[in-house]
Design a protein around this motif. Sequence first.
Motif, PDB file in Angstrom:
ATOM      1  N   LEU A 180       0.322  -0.903  -0.272  1.00  0.00           N
ATOM      2  CA  LEU A 180      -0.113  -0.418   0.272  1.00  0.00           C
ATOM      3  C   LEU A 180       0.990   1.255  -0.251  1.00  0.00           C
ATOM      4  CD1 LEU A 180      -2.663  -0.885   2.725  1.00  0.00           C
ATOM      5  CD2 LEU A 180      -3.366  -0.958   0.190  1.00  0.00           C
ATOM      6  N   TYR A 181       2.154   1.257   0.329  1.00  0.00           N
ATOM      7  CA  TYR A 181       3.105   2.379   0.403  1.00  0.00           C
ATOM      8  C   TYR A 181       3.089   2.446  -0.343  1.00  0.00           C
ATOM      9  CZ  TYR A 181       1.525   4.129   5.127  1.00  0.00           C
ATOM     10  OH  TYR A 181       1.100   4.509   6.360  1.00  0.00           O
ATOM     11  N   ALA A 182       4.009   1.370  -0.757  1.00  0.00           N
ATOM     12  CA  ALA A 182       4.535   1.200  -2.525  1.00  0.00           C
ATOM     13  C   ALA A 182       3.722   2.334  -3.159  1.00  0.00           C
ATOM     14  CB  ALA A 182       5.314   0.114  -2.740  1.00  0.00           C
ATOM     15  N   ARG A 183       2.271   1.673  -4.199  1.00  0.00           N
ATOM     16  CA  ARG A 183       0.866   2.323  -4.258  1.00  0.00           C
ATOM     17  C   ARG A 183       0.927   3.912  -4.157  1.00  0.00           C
ATOM     18  NH1 ARG A 183      -0.926   5.264  -6.796  1.00  0.00           N
ATOM     19  NH2 ARG A 183      -2.350   5.371  -7.731  1.00  0.00           N
ATOM     20  N   GLY A 184       0.918   4.208  -2.822  1.00  0.00           N
ATOM     21  CA  GLY A 184       0.856   5.320  -2.323  1.00  0.00           C
ATOM     22  C   GLY A 184       2.178   6.576  -2.451  1.00  0.00           C
TER      23      GLY A 184
END
Length: 409
Positions: A180-184
């Motif tokens: 999720l933080y890679a996406r953000g």
Amino acid sequence: MPVFEIAVWSAMLGGLLTLSAVALGDAVSNRSTGSVRNLLFVLVTGASCVVMTGLPEIFFPELPERLMMMLKASLGPLAGAMSLYFLGNWLGGVREDALVHNLTALGGTAVLLVALALAAVSSQVDPMDFPPLLMLTATVNLVPVLLGLLAVIRAAKLGDPLARWMGVGMVCLAAATAGLYARGLNVPGLGLGTWLVTAVFTLAYFLIASALGLVRNRYNRELARLSRLDHRAEPATGLPTGAALLAEVEHVFWRTARRGGVCTVVCLHVSNLYELTDAPGQGTEHQILTTLAARVRRAAGFRCVVGLYHPRCFVVVLANDKLNKAAFEALTRLRSTVALPLSVMDAKHTYQPFTPQLGMGVITLEPDGSSPMEVINQAERRALAEVGEARDSRPISQHEIDTAPGELM
């Protein structure tokens, strides 16, 4: 954002909404602190996951950029701190283990303070400088994951039977948090496959955590019920026993005598209740009693007295204006349904077959001036006589011949 990626995150959102509905239903029906905690966990932590996917900006383009920056910088650590606190309560708190409590309570407090600081900084930072702040947020958000995993591992070593499954959930959470933080952060080189795996790990974590929360909450409610159980009731079945049963029977006798009616007293004697106590599953008689009590109540109906005279003997008292067809039908149901085979679980979590061997003694009387204890004892003697007749009439096995004591010459 590509259409397929929107579909992946939308499917994840749908799963989170479904779990939220289940948690809400549990909170409304049970109205317990554990159910409310589970609901808050799904709502807050789920919201932090959805924010990181970028779906809110797609569905609501007019959302202020500053608001989304603050949410992305603080909502994840806030959810992590809350999850750590709830995990500590789920694991038993300080009464179970001080180290687990320190990892969750003190660690959650530290993460909460950092989350508030990140919210303050994100409200002032320039949008061009936001990616480094979000990277710091991702690093902070991995701290509660690591602390939670350490707490769960220790709890599993101390013997918590559900902790190992929560450990699987924490591994899923670590993978979901990284994705999720890679996406953000819009990390280059990641595509639809990565987001699909991230969504699956996210839903897996919430499903595991919610299921384990419901199981632990149900178990705690059962313990609370048993701790409040009337001492006059039998714990496994909740049926009246001892003086409480005799008082209820006496009241039925008195009420029926005033109407000029008749009472039918039935004793069901379970002769082989402790047949499986030598098997691997000690305490199987409680499972048997619970099942038989439910069968007796269903067969007899809810307008009569059902109790447990002693662990082997169920008592049913039917009151009618006169002996009628309904009473005979109730007796037929009792005889035909209570003795059906059942399965009980032993200590190795395998099912053992069990067939109740019942004797039924029936006494119908005009209850005026009758003693409940004398009538029940008489009905039980008839039930015991029926058990003895059934035992004498069945074929003798070779095992019984071999193990029978020899006669003295």
